[in-house]
Design a protein around this motif. Structure first.
Motif, PDB file in Angstrom:
ATOM      1  N   MET A   1       6.573  13.370  19.107  1.00  0.00           N
ATOM      2  CA  MET A   1       5.772  12.845  20.213  1.00  0.00           C
ATOM      3  C   MET A   1       4.325  13.249  20.001  1.00  0.00           C
ATOM      4  N   ALA A   2       3.414  12.335  20.140  1.00  0.00           N
ATOM      5  CA  ALA A   2       1.984  12.622  19.985  1.00  0.00           C
ATOM      6  C   ALA A   2       1.407  13.075  21.307  1.00  0.00           C
ATOM      7  N   PHE A   3       0.516  14.039  21.254  1.00  0.00           N
ATOM      8  CA  PHE A   3      -0.156  14.542  22.440  1.00  0.00           C
ATOM      9  C   PHE A   3      -1.642  14.294  22.309  1.00  0.00           C
ATOM     10  N   PRO A   4      -2.310  13.854  23.341  1.00  0.00           N
ATOM     11  CA  PRO A   4      -3.759  13.622  23.259  1.00  0.00           C
ATOM     12  C   PRO A   4      -4.487  14.903  22.879  1.00  0.00           C
ATOM     13  N   ARG A 147       1.183  23.961  22.027  1.00  0.00           N
ATOM     14  CA  ARG A 147       1.557  22.883  22.937  1.00  0.00           C
ATOM     15  C   ARG A 147       3.069  22.734  22.912  1.00  0.00           C
ATOM     16  N   PHE A 148       3.612  22.292  24.009  1.00  0.00           N
ATOM     17  CA  PHE A 148       5.040  22.033  24.132  1.00  0.00           C
ATOM     18  C   PHE A 148       5.250  21.231  25.406  1.00  0.00           C
ATOM     19  N   SER A 149       6.441  20.715  25.589  1.00  0.00           N
ATOM     20  CA  SER A 149       6.778  19.975  26.805  1.00  0.00           C
ATOM     21  C   SER A 149       8.039  20.547  27.412  1.00  0.00           C
ATOM     22  N   ILE A 150       8.097  20.523  28.721  1.00  0.00           N
ATOM     23  CA  ILE A 150       9.291  20.899  29.471  1.00  0.00           C
ATOM     24  C   ILE A 150       9.518  19.787  30.481  1.00  0.00           C
ATOM     25  N   GLY A 151      10.597  19.057  30.305  1.00  0.00           N
ATOM     26  CA  GLY A 151      10.816  17.889  31.150  1.00  0.00           C
ATOM     27  C   GLY A 151       9.704  16.881  30.940  1.00  0.00           C
ATOM     28  N   LYS A 152       9.063  16.475  32.017  1.00  0.00           N
ATOM     29  CA  LYS A 152       7.974  15.498  31.932  1.00  0.00           C
ATOM     30  C   LYS A 152       6.591  16.162  31.885  1.00  0.00           C
ATOM     31  N   THR A 153       6.574  17.477  31.859  1.00  0.00           N
ATOM     32  CA  THR A 153       5.294  18.185  31.864  1.00  0.00           C
ATOM     33  C   THR A 153       4.902  18.581  30.450  1.00  0.00           C
ATOM     34  N   ARG A 154       3.657  18.303  30.123  1.00  0.00           N
ATOM     35  CA  ARG A 154       3.107  18.673  28.825  1.00  0.00           C
ATOM     36  C   ARG A 154       2.139  19.842  29.005  1.00  0.00           C
ATOM     37  N   ILE A 168     -13.432  36.200  25.078  1.00  0.00           N
ATOM     38  CA  ILE A 168     -12.270  35.434  24.655  1.00  0.00           C
ATOM     39  C   ILE A 168     -11.994  34.414  25.750  1.00  0.00           C
ATOM     40  N   ALA A 169     -11.950  33.156  25.415  1.00  0.00           N
ATOM     41  CA  ALA A 169     -11.672  32.089  26.387  1.00  0.00           C
ATOM     42  C   ALA A 169     -10.264  31.574  26.167  1.00  0.00           C
ATOM     43  N   ILE A 170      -9.475  31.523  27.230  1.00  0.00           N
ATOM     44  CA  ILE A 170      -8.086  31.057  27.180  1.00  0.00           C
ATOM     45  C   ILE A 170      -7.960  29.891  28.153  1.00  0.00           C
ATOM     46  N   ARG A 171      -7.674  28.728  27.639  1.00  0.00           N
ATOM     47  CA  ARG A 171      -7.594  27.518  28.457  1.00  0.00           C
ATOM     48  C   ARG A 171      -6.140  27.067  28.541  1.00  0.00           C
ATOM     49  N   LEU A 172      -5.629  26.935  29.757  1.00  0.00           N
ATOM     50  CA  LEU A 172      -4.258  26.513  30.008  1.00  0.00           C
ATOM     51  C   LEU A 172      -4.282  25.213  30.815  1.00  0.00           C
ATOM     52  N   THR A 173      -3.558  24.197  30.365  1.00  0.00           N
ATOM     53  CA  THR A 173      -3.486  22.944  31.105  1.00  0.00           C
ATOM     54  C   THR A 173      -2.041  22.476  31.186  1.00  0.00           C
ATOM     55  N   ALA A 174      -1.747  21.726  32.258  1.00  0.00           N
ATOM     56  CA  ALA A 174      -0.436  21.106  32.448  1.00  0.00           C
ATOM     57  C   ALA A 174      -0.661  19.652  32.829  1.00  0.00           C
ATOM     58  N   SER A 175      -0.038  18.746  32.107  1.00  0.00           N
ATOM     59  CA  SER A 175      -0.138  17.322  32.398  1.00  0.00           C
ATOM     60  C   SER A 175       1.211  16.838  32.885  1.00  0.00           C
ATOM     61  N   GLY A 176       1.242  16.332  34.127  1.00  0.00           N
ATOM     62  CA  GLY A 176       2.501  15.904  34.714  1.00  0.00           C
ATOM     63  C   GLY A 176       3.252  17.020  35.400  1.00  0.00           C
ATOM     64  N   GLY A 177       2.607  18.126  35.661  1.00  0.00           N
ATOM     65  CA  GLY A 177       3.243  19.250  36.326  1.00  0.00           C
ATOM     66  C   GLY A 177       2.209  20.291  36.694  1.00  0.00           C
ATOM     67  N   LEU A 178       2.659  21.507  37.048  1.00  0.00           N
ATOM     68  CA  LEU A 178       1.762  22.555  37.522  1.00  0.00           C
ATOM     69  C   LEU A 178       1.971  23.845  36.734  1.00  0.00           C
ATOM     70  N   GLY A 278       0.178  26.679  41.389  1.00  0.00           N
ATOM     71  CA  GLY A 278      -0.134  25.290  41.679  1.00  0.00           C
ATOM     72  C   GLY A 278      -1.358  24.752  40.965  1.00  0.00           C
ATOM     73  N   ALA A 279      -1.624  25.216  39.760  1.00  0.00           N
ATOM     74  CA  ALA A 279      -2.823  24.777  39.030  1.00  0.00           C
ATOM     75  C   ALA A 279      -2.469  23.745  37.967  1.00  0.00           C
ATOM     76  N   THR A 280      -3.442  22.944  37.585  1.00  0.00           N
ATOM     77  CA  THR A 280      -3.292  22.030  36.446  1.00  0.00           C
ATOM     78  C   THR A 280      -4.200  22.420  35.284  1.00  0.00           C
ATOM     79  N   ALA A 281      -5.264  23.150  35.571  1.00  0.00           N
ATOM     80  CA  ALA A 281      -6.182  23.597  34.517  1.00  0.00           C
ATOM     81  C   ALA A 281      -6.781  24.933  34.913  1.00  0.00           C
ATOM     82  N   VAL A 282      -6.614  25.927  34.045  1.00  0.00           N
ATOM     83  CA  VAL A 282      -7.096  27.284  34.324  1.00  0.00           C
ATOM     84  C   VAL A 282      -7.771  27.831  33.069  1.00  0.00           C
ATOM     85  N   THR A 283      -8.889  28.522  33.261  1.00  0.00           N
ATOM     86  CA  THR A 283      -9.559  29.211  32.160  1.00  0.00           C
ATOM     87  C   THR A 283      -9.613  30.698  32.477  1.00  0.00           C
ATOM     88  N   LEU A 284      -9.101  31.508  31.566  1.00  0.00           N
ATOM     89  CA  LEU A 284      -9.225  32.962  31.666  1.00  0.00           C
ATOM     90  C   LEU A 284     -10.306  33.413  30.702  1.00  0.00           C
TER      91      LEU A 284
END
Length: 795
Positions: A1-4, A147-154, A168-178, A278-284
């Motif tokens: 599966m390709a991921f953007p 990157r990985f997917s769990i169910g419909k969340t990427r 150090i910048a750590i970027r976490l994102t979830a597409s289709g979930g939280l 409940g986040a979709t995009a977080v930067t530490l």
């Protein structure tokens, strides 16, 4: 599966549309530390494990050493020196070693170790059933990703160490979930460096045994005294601590780590942890600092530093942080490109390529090894940082192998072997500043230990710039460590031709030379000026005894040092004629290199080689004259080259990681491409390269990475003796390739393309009117750069 936006195998365009593989990637999370992926900005580093349920970000800050300012000089050294020299003259080497142990070895007998800065652990809820997993390190952007997917969340994670922002910048994102997770800090502790033997078992190079829900504890009950965790202002966690004491030297440093979170969910601080829900995009944003200002000043304010750095970074959008980071990295990294073999990128995970490296051809892996070495040097040695240490920047615990400090009888020097040719000259600046410090502390050691002018450093140093001999006579009684460090400083001038740099290093060269002008003694058998006492690094000439006078390596290093100093003296028109005369006189009477009864290059002034206890010793110190020096070479001293080959055949091709890399460089310098290639296959394989491509001594030492990278470049382009040699050690396994942006002595750089084992095209860039001598395939070409500072040679 390709991921953007997925980081596929990054490539650089080289000549004629050819492509360059610039990605390490894996289909499993990291298990042990040597499978994690490194990021660093020179000062601040992290190891990224890519685990799904609990990500581990292991942190390092390059001044977090043990102890504090201290004076290691033995007060009895100067008084004992005449007696020690007399015992050596009488060939009573064991007795001399006993007196060295009691009177010259430093107090304490060891130095201060480099420590870790702890772990950031991210515990995620609902992370089971992960699919389509991939983690990578993109060398072109200096970003580690998962990157990985769990169910419909990427899910996607990115981690980088920003030079502009010093975080150090750590970027976490979830597409289709939280995203729902807690972030907590785990204090630094001792680590196990027993290592894993990956050799001969391909499955062992993956982390398939690490379950997705793998979690480590925060070790709450083991928190050391002096460590404090605070819920800081504005969604930040602040950790304050102290370094450790060592060998009777009190802990003097304070350190701080701050973790600031920016995101679109609910962020709360509770009981020393950060909760994100409940986040979709977080930067530490993670900053770390100590109170270190200099080897004599520990009065800094690390808390103010980490607050300033994290707050400044948080004021910028993540996209801008990322863009600034990538630009700062690529400005230096993209200067050089290398392709060996076919254009297509290898589609296998990196750990599997390493597992099979010695069994099937993979020329692109050698090119990736060079670029990984360049990446590691950029990540562990930037202007303003500490120099790269035994592990570069990365270390898992408070007890790293050999202290993780600076071993300057080969290892620190090897760290900088690729800097000039690989077009990363800026990375030498931290080493220059360390040598400037050593010239101060080493002047005390020279005066108190030898009654000499100038400065000296022995076989090790640390953050506190200790220069006395340590460990014991078998290892530490070697006075040429500082002199050898000067080679990297001179090489930077020779490759860049920067007069301001030459003026800055000249006092260091002069001071190192003054020490030997004063400290050399007459050999009692009339063979010239020699060091006494000394050793040939870490090798015994008789069982249990290394103490001697005038070993070959000392003579070779001092000959080079005096030569560099003479050149600088002339170029800068130093008016000290008496000093120049002393240099010439002493240099002229250094004993020449000698060939022993077995036809070998003698390691000692006496012909002891055949009877030495370790015939396959890892160090090949007396071959310094072949590489990295050029005193012994195929053009001018063929008899000595033949003797060096006898020595190398006796020592064998297999050794520790860094020693294998040195053997590789030596055979390459001598133009033996097939022999070099065979050694390289062993270096790239699982016995000497961990799954994350760290060099396996074992355990991990980074000098093998740097030495190996330099040696691969040496196989393709050599610059010594006033000449450029092209494809001098090209093996049959590399018939095609392209190298762009490599630097050569004289302040120029070149592009090189070859096909079917022959030169296709050379492009040389430098100063208009410059003249270069180029050798290739038995031919010799005199090239003059045109009015644009360019020239082209076609095969």
């Amino acid at each position: 599966m390709a991921f953007p936006g997925l980081a596929q195998a990054r490539v650089h365009a080289t000549a004629r549309g050819a492509r360059e593989d610039l990605s390490l990637w894996y289909d499993q999370a990291a298990g042990p530390w040597v499978e994690a992926l490194p990021v660093g900005n020179g000062r601040l580093g992290a190891m990224i494990f890519g685990r799904v349920a609990q990500e581990r970000i292991q942190l390092n800050e390059d001044t977090l050493f043990a102890g504090g300012p201290y004076d290691p000089n033995n007060p009895h050294a100067l008084a004992a020196l005449p007696r020690i020299r007399a015992l050596i003259d009488q060939e009573k080497y064991a007795q001399a070693a006993e007196l060295i142990a009691s009177s010259m070895i430093g107090v304490p007998q060891t130095q201060m170790p480099y420590g870790a800065a702890g772990d950031l652990l991210l515990d995620f809820d609902g992370m089971s059933g992960a699919a389509d997993y991939r983690r990578w390190l993109d060398l072109d952007t200096a970003i580690a990703g998962t990157r990985f997917s769990i169910g419909k969340t990427r899910y996607r994670r990115e981690v980088f160490a920003s030079v502009p922002e010093q975080v150090i910048a750590i970027r976490l994102t979830a597409s289709g979930g939280l995203l729902n997770f807690d972030a907590g800090y785990r204090h630094p502790d001792k680590a196990s460096y027993g290592g894993t033997d990956y050799a001969g078992d391909e499955s062992a190079t993956s982390a398939a045994s690490v379950p997705w829900d793998y979690r480590e504890t925060l070790r709450e009950q083991q928190r050391p005294a002096g460590l404090a965790l605070h819920d800081d202002a504005d969604n930040a966690l602040l950790i304050e601590g102290r370094n450790i004491a060592e060998a009777g030297i009190a802990a003097a440093l304070r350190y701080a780590v701050r973790v600031k979170v920016v995101g679109d969910g609910r962020i709360a601080l509770r009981d020393g942890r950060i909760e994100v829900r409940g986040a979709t995009a977080v930067t530490l944003l993670v900053a770390a600092a100590t109170s270190y200002i200099s080897f004599a000043d520990v009065g800094g304010d690390p808390v103010a530093t980490v607050r300033r750095q994290t707050d400044a970074a948080a004021a910028r959008p993540y996209a801008r942080l990322r863009e600034a980071h990538v630009r700062a990295h690529q400005t230096l990294f993209r200067r050089l490109s290398l392709r060996i073999g076919p254009d297509a990128a290898d589609t296998r995970p990196t750990d599997r390529r390493i597992a099979l490296a010695g069994k099937q051809p993979d020329p692109a892996l050698a090119a990736l090894y060079v670029q990984y070495g360049r990446y590691l040097l950029l990540s562990s040695s930037r202007p303003g940082s500490q120099p790269a240490n035994l592990q570069g920047l990365w270390n898992e615990g408070t007890n790293p192998p050999w202290g993780g400090k600076y071993t300057i009888n080969i290892n620190t020097q090897m760290n900088y072997w690729p800097a000039q040719a690989a077009n990363l000259g800026e990375c030498v600046e931290p080493l220059l500043r360390m040598v400037e410090d050593l010239a101060l502390t080493g002047a005390v050691t020279a005066r108190q230990g030898y009654g000499a002018r100038g400065w000296v450093a022995h076989h090790n140093t640390d953050l506190w710039r200790a220069t006395a001999p340590i460990d014991g006579p078998l290892w530490g009684m070697w006075p040429c460590g500082g002199a050898w460090l000067c080679q990297a400083l001179w090489d930077h001038y020779d490759y860049q031709r920067d007069e301001a740099w030459l003026r800055r290093i000249y006092p260091l060269l002069k001071g190192a030379s003054l020490f030997f002008i004063d400290a050399l003694v007459e050999d009692p058998r009339g063979r010239g000026w020699v060091t006494s006492p000394s050793i040939s690094p870490e090798n015994q000439h008789h069982e249990g005894v290394a103490t001697c006078a005038g070993p070959a390596m000392d003579r070779q290093i001092i000959r080079d040092l005096f030569g560099w100093t003479q050149q600088a003296h002339a170029l800068l028109q130093d008016g000290d004629a008496g000093f120049a005369a002393e240099l010439r006189a002493k240099r002229a009477r250094l004993p020449a290199d000698r060939i022993g009864a077995q036809g070998q290059l003698q390691e000692w002034l006496e012909d002891w080689d055949a009877g030495a206890p370790e015939q396959r010793h890892r160090h090949v110190s007396h071959l310094y004259g072949v590489y990295p020096s050029e005193q012994i070479n195929v053009r001018d001293t063929p008899e000595l080259i033949a003797a060096a080959k006898v020595t190398l055949n006796t020592r064998g091709d297999k050794s520790t990681g860094w020693a294998t890399a040195w053997r590789l460089a030596l055979w390459a310098r001598m133009g033996e491409g097939e022999r070099a290639y065979g050694i390289l296959q062993g270096l790239l394989g699982p016995e000497r390269t961990y799954p994350n491509m760290f060099d396996a001594h074992p355990p991990f030492q980074i000098d093998g990475n740097f030495g190996g990278a330099a040696a691969i470049l040496e196989m393709l382009v050599q610059s010594w003796g006033g000449e450029i040699r092209l494809l001098a050690a090209l093996p049959r396994a590399w018939p095609d390739g392209a190298l762009h942006g490599v630097r050569v002595r004289g302040g120029a750089e070149l592009n090189l393309e070859w096909s079917q084992g022959r030169l296709r095209q050379l492009q040389l860039r430098g100063t208009p009117g410059q003249k270069f001598t180029v050798r290739h395939g038995g031919g010799r070409h005199e090239i003059v750069l045109d009015t644009r500072g360019r020239a082209t040679l076609r095969g």
